[in-house]
Design a protein around this motif. Structure first.
Motif, PDB file in Angstrom:
ATOM      1  N   ILE A  88      32.671  15.373 -39.286  1.00 42.69           N
ATOM      2  CA  ILE A  88      33.362  14.174 -39.757  1.00 42.69           C
ATOM      3  C   ILE A  88      32.455  13.488 -40.769  1.00 42.69           C
ATOM      4  O   ILE A  88      31.263  13.291 -40.510  1.00 42.69           O
ATOM      5  CB  ILE A  88      33.692  13.231 -38.583  1.00 42.69           C
ATOM      6  N   ALA A  89      33.018  13.111 -41.909  1.00 42.14           N
ATOM      7  CA  ALA A  89      32.239  12.431 -42.942  1.00 42.14           C
ATOM      8  C   ALA A  89      31.795  11.065 -42.423  1.00 42.14           C
ATOM      9  O   ALA A  89      32.568  10.351 -41.773  1.00 42.14           O
ATOM     10  CB  ALA A  89      33.066  12.277 -44.212  1.00 42.14           C
ATOM     11  N   ALA A  90      30.563  10.728 -42.698  1.00 40.60           N
ATOM     12  CA  ALA A  90      29.959   9.496 -42.178  1.00 40.60           C
ATOM     13  C   ALA A  90      30.798   8.243 -42.437  1.00 40.60           C
ATOM     14  O   ALA A  90      30.944   7.409 -41.529  1.00 40.60           O
ATOM     15  CB  ALA A  90      28.549   9.333 -42.736  1.00 40.60           C
ATOM     16  N   PRO A  91      31.386   8.068 -43.623  1.00 39.38           N
ATOM     17  CA  PRO A  91      32.139   6.826 -43.854  1.00 39.38           C
ATOM     18  C   PRO A  91      33.360   6.642 -42.949  1.00 39.38           C
ATOM     19  O   PRO A  91      33.846   5.526 -42.785  1.00 39.38           O
ATOM     20  CB  PRO A  91      32.589   6.947 -45.317  1.00 39.38           C
ATOM     21  N   HIS A  92      33.846   7.731 -42.351  1.00 42.40           N
ATOM     22  CA  HIS A  92      35.062   7.644 -41.528  1.00 42.40           C
ATOM     23  C   HIS A  92      34.794   7.798 -40.037  1.00 42.40           C
ATOM     24  O   HIS A  92      35.697   7.660 -39.225  1.00 42.40           O
ATOM     25  CB  HIS A  92      36.069   8.699 -41.983  1.00 42.40           C
ATOM     26  N   ARG A  93      33.557   8.069 -39.673  1.00 49.82           N
ATOM     27  CA  ARG A  93      33.226   8.300 -38.262  1.00 49.82           C
ATOM     28  C   ARG A  93      33.598   7.101 -37.382  1.00 49.82           C
ATOM     29  O   ARG A  93      34.193   7.268 -36.313  1.00 49.82           O
ATOM     30  CB  ARG A  93      31.745   8.628 -38.107  1.00 49.82           C
ATOM     31  N   ARG A  94      33.275   5.910 -37.781  1.00 43.77           N
ATOM     32  CA  ARG A  94      33.547   4.716 -36.955  1.00 43.77           C
ATOM     33  C   ARG A  94      35.051   4.531 -36.725  1.00 43.77           C
ATOM     34  O   ARG A  94      35.495   4.269 -35.610  1.00 43.77           O
ATOM     35  CB  ARG A  94      32.932   3.476 -37.594  1.00 43.77           C
ATOM     36  N   ALA A  95      35.859   4.691 -37.784  1.00 45.54           N
ATOM     37  CA  ALA A  95      37.310   4.507 -37.650  1.00 45.54           C
ATOM     38  C   ALA A  95      37.912   5.594 -36.756  1.00 45.54           C
ATOM     39  O   ALA A  95      38.778   5.308 -35.921  1.00 45.54           O
ATOM     40  CB  ALA A  95      37.980   4.513 -39.019  1.00 45.54           C
ATOM     41  N   ILE A  96      37.452   6.818 -36.907  1.00 41.36           N
ATOM     42  CA  ILE A  96      37.964   7.912 -36.077  1.00 41.36           C
ATOM     43  C   ILE A  96      37.551   7.702 -34.630  1.00 41.36           C
ATOM     44  O   ILE A  96      38.352   7.900 -33.711  1.00 41.36           O
ATOM     45  CB  ILE A  96      37.497   9.277 -36.631  1.00 41.36           C
ATOM     46  N   HIS A  97      36.327   7.261 -34.415  1.00 38.57           N
ATOM     47  CA  HIS A  97      35.883   6.970 -33.048  1.00 38.57           C
ATOM     48  C   HIS A  97      36.742   5.876 -32.422  1.00 38.57           C
ATOM     49  O   HIS A  97      37.186   6.007 -31.273  1.00 38.57           O
ATOM     50  CB  HIS A  97      34.403   6.555 -33.043  1.00 38.57           C
TER      51      HIS A  97
END
Length: 140
Positions: A88-97
């Protein structure tokens, strides 16, 4: 079970895509792929295909699409440069989590008191149910 399963599926379908990810056209088929990468970490397309029980070409198409959108990152394996590791690309990890963590936490809480054998039985039972539903759909 006949009452419970439709409720489980209905609740899973209510997992709305967070606003930060809404413009990417994510579908339920992406949910499992992203959940695997989030919970189990980076892996190859081949391993993702095995875990998702689909053809590698199917996973490759999904990974390609999500990579072009910047949701996934494809990088070389340091030990074998021919292999590509998907994450998962770092910029989207928080939203996906944030999107998937609630369901993962609910499963963890439900399965945590069980022994490994009992957890295996639950998974095996759900797989048999899935196979039975698939057989009944193919007959109709």
């Amino acid at each position: 079970m006949l009452l419970l399963m439709p409720r489980l599926v209905g609740r899973a379908k209510k997992l709305t895509v967070p606003p930060a990810l809404a413009s990417f056209g994510l579908a339920p088929r992406h949910l499992t792929l992203l959940a695997l990468l989030l919970l189990d970490g980076p892996m190859t397309v081949r391993v993702l295909a095995e875990r998702l029980e689909v053809a590698p070409a199917t996973v490759s198409l999904m990974v390609g699409d999500l990579s072009r959108q910047g949701i996934l990152h494809r990088g070389e394996d340091d030990t074998d440069r021919r292999r590509v590791i998907v994450s998962i690309a770092a910029p989207h990890r928080r939203a996906i989590h944030a999107w998937l963590a609630g369901a993962a936490d609910a499963w963890r809480a439900a399965l945590e008191p069980l022994t490994a054998a009992e957890r295996g039985l639950v998974v095996a039972t759900l797989r048999r149910y899935e196979e039975g539903v698939e057989r009944s759909l193919s007959k109709g």
